[in-house]
Design a protein around this motif. Structure first.
Motif, mmCIF file in Angstrom:
data_model
loop_
_atom_site.group_PDB
_atom_site.id
_atom_site.type_symbol
_atom_site.label_atom_id
_atom_site.label_comp_id
_atom_site.label_asym_id
_atom_site.label_seq_id
_atom_site.Cartn_x
_atom_site.Cartn_y
_atom_site.Cartn_z
ATOM 1 N N PHE A 67 0.825 -1.212 0.000
ATOM 2 C CA PHE A 67 0.000 0.000 0.000
ATOM 3 C C PHE A 67 0.852 1.252 0.000
ATOM 4 N N TYR A 68 0.383 2.249 -0.695
ATOM 5 C CA TYR A 68 0.909 3.609 -0.578
ATOM 6 C C TYR A 68 -0.299 4.507 -0.358
ATOM 7 N N ASN A 69 -0.173 5.470 0.530
ATOM 8 C CA ASN A 69 -1.236 6.465 0.640
ATOM 9 C C ASN A 69 -0.598 7.840 0.819
ATOM 10 N N GLN A 70 -1.270 8.854 0.288
ATOM 11 C CA GLN A 70 -0.649 10.176 0.198
ATOM 12 C C GLN A 70 -1.721 11.250 0.018
ATOM 13 N N HIS A 71 -1.255 12.487 0.125
ATOM 14 C CA HIS A 71 -2.105 13.673 -0.091
ATOM 15 C C HIS A 71 -3.359 13.652 0.778
ATOM 16 N N PHE A 72 -3.132 13.459 2.073
ATOM 17 C CA PHE A 72 -4.245 13.439 3.029
ATOM 18 C C PHE A 72 -4.848 14.839 3.171
ATOM 19 N N GLY A 74 -8.060 16.635 5.692
ATOM 20 C CA GLY A 74 -8.933 16.359 6.827
ATOM 21 C C GLY A 74 -9.809 17.546 7.150
ATOM 22 N N ARG A 75 -10.984 17.266 7.687
ATOM 23 C CA ARG A 75 -11.874 18.325 8.157
ATOM 24 C C ARG A 75 -12.789 17.748 9.223
ATOM 25 N N MET A 76 -13.288 18.635 10.049
ATOM 26 C CA MET A 76 -14.232 18.255 11.096
ATOM 27 C C MET A 76 -15.640 18.375 10.533
ATOM 28 N N LEU A 77 -16.465 17.337 10.731
ATOM 29 C CA LEU A 77 -17.869 17.391 10.335
ATOM 30 C C LEU A 77 -18.741 17.776 11.527
ATOM 31 N N SER A 78 -18.255 17.503 12.720
ATOM 32 C CA SER A 78 -18.889 17.939 13.971
ATOM 33 C C SER A 78 -17.780 17.897 15.019
ATOM 34 N N ASP A 79 -18.121 18.173 16.260
ATOM 35 C CA ASP A 79 -17.090 18.159 17.307
ATOM 36 C C ASP A 79 -16.476 16.776 17.493
ATOM 37 N N ASP A 80 -17.249 15.720 17.179
ATOM 38 C CA ASP A 80 -16.740 14.368 17.419
ATOM 39 C C ASP A 80 -16.730 13.487 16.171
ATOM 40 N N VAL A 81 -16.796 14.095 14.974
ATOM 41 C CA VAL A 81 -16.670 13.345 13.718
ATOM 42 C C VAL A 81 -15.700 14.081 12.795
ATOM 43 N N ALA A 82 -14.669 13.351 12.360
ATOM 44 C CA ALA A 82 -13.668 13.904 11.451
ATOM 45 C C ALA A 82 -13.655 13.092 10.164
ATOM 46 N N GLN A 83 -13.369 13.765 9.064
ATOM 47 C CA GLN A 83 -13.303 13.115 7.748
ATOM 48 C C GLN A 83 -11.870 13.204 7.235
ATOM 49 N N LEU A 84 -11.347 12.074 6.773
ATOM 50 C CA LEU A 84 -10.052 12.028 6.094
ATOM 51 C C LEU A 84 -10.289 11.586 4.669
ATOM 52 N N SER A 85 -9.579 12.194 3.732
ATOM 53 C CA SER A 85 -9.585 11.702 2.352
ATOM 54 C C SER A 85 -8.144 11.692 1.865
ATOM 55 N N TYR A 86 -7.866 10.774 0.926
ATOM 56 C CA TYR A 86 -6.498 10.643 0.436
ATOM 57 C C TYR A 86 -6.471 9.767 -0.808
ATOM 58 N N GLN A 87 -5.306 9.767 -1.455
ATOM 59 C CA GLN A 87 -5.072 8.878 -2.592
ATOM 60 C C GLN A 87 -4.420 7.606 -2.074
ATOM 61 N N ALA A 88 -4.808 6.476 -2.657
ATOM 62 C CA ALA A 88 -4.201 5.199 -2.275
ATOM 63 C C ALA A 88 -3.866 4.400 -3.529
ATOM 64 N N ALA A 89 -2.744 3.709 -3.466
ATOM 65 C CA ALA A 89 -2.361 2.778 -4.529
ATOM 66 C C ALA A 89 -1.963 1.485 -3.840
ATOM 67 N N TYR A 90 -2.417 0.367 -4.375
ATOM 68 C CA TYR A 90 -2.031 -0.907 -3.773
ATOM 69 C C TYR A 90 -1.886 -1.959 -4.864
ATOM 70 N N ARG A 91 -1.110 -2.961 -4.530
ATOM 71 C CA ARG A 91 -0.978 -4.123 -5.419
ATOM 72 C C ARG A 91 -0.796 -5.353 -4.558
ATOM 73 N N ARG A 92 -1.281 -6.475 -5.069
ATOM 74 C CA ARG A 92 -1.250 -7.728 -4.305
ATOM 75 C C ARG A 92 0.163 -8.269 -4.141
ATOM 76 N N THR A 93 0.990 -8.112 -5.178
ATOM 77 C CA THR A 93 2.379 -8.583 -5.114
ATOM 78 C C THR A 93 3.259 -7.553 -5.807
ATOM 79 N N ALA A 94 4.565 -7.673 -5.628
ATOM 80 C CA ALA A 94 5.498 -6.730 -6.237
ATOM 81 C C ALA A 94 5.439 -6.756 -7.763
ATOM 82 N N ARG A 95 4.929 -7.852 -8.340
ATOM 83 C CA ARG A 95 4.845 -7.952 -9.808
ATOM 84 C C ARG A 95 3.472 -7.544 -10.350
ATOM 85 N N SER A 96 2.515 -7.312 -9.472
ATOM 86 C CA SER A 96 1.160 -6.956 -9.909
ATOM 87 C C SER A 96 1.097 -5.502 -10.367
#
Length: 134
Positions: A67-72, A74-96
């Motif tokens: 997995f790689y994740n980047q460019h996070f 974040g923002r608060m939707l309420s005092d006790d709920v936060a939202q994160l968004s980001y880009q993710a890239a993944y592969r099952r094996t090094a050759r995938s």
């Protein structure tokens, strides 16, 4: 209420998000239980939905993809709920081939602890994977 997230909370939630990709955490039902809210729902990139119980039984048996994740953001939707968004890239094996997605998580504060209550991955066009830790 401002939707600006505190830097300390933002960094804590990025760390918690990345813990869910850690092979040791993924194989520990106890660690997963602490990170996931009892009402947790995931909508996978293929449209499949999972609840907390299904995740707790599935993740410990999965081969952990690369997995790689980047460019996070974040923002608060309420005092006790936060939202994160980001880009993710993944592969099952090094050759995938990489799978690319935009990810969004909602984190809810329960007492003093933040737990993931919702996660969704949506396929997206390939992007450049940054090796910087952002």
């Amino acid at each position: 209420m401002s939707n600006k997230i505190k830097v300390s909370l933002f960094n804590h939630l990025i760390d918690a998000e990345r813990q869910l990709l850690d092979p040791e955490i993924r194989q520990s039902e106890r660690a997963l239980d602490a990170l996931l809210d009892d009402e947790f729902i995931e909508i996978a990139a293929n449209g499949t939905t999972f609840n907390k119980y299904q995740v707790l039984t599935r993740l410990p048996t999965e081969v952990v993809p690369q997995f790689y994740n980047q460019h996070f953001k974040g923002r608060m939707l309420s005092d006790d709920v936060a939202q994160l968004s980001y880009q993710a890239a993944y592969r099952r094996t090094a050759r995938s081939e990489f799978n690319y997605s935009l990810r969004m998580s909602l984190w809810r504060k329960q007492g003093e602890q933040w737990q993931m209550v919702f996660h969704q991955g949506t396929p997206c066009a390939p992007f450049t994977i940054s090796m910087d830790d952002d």
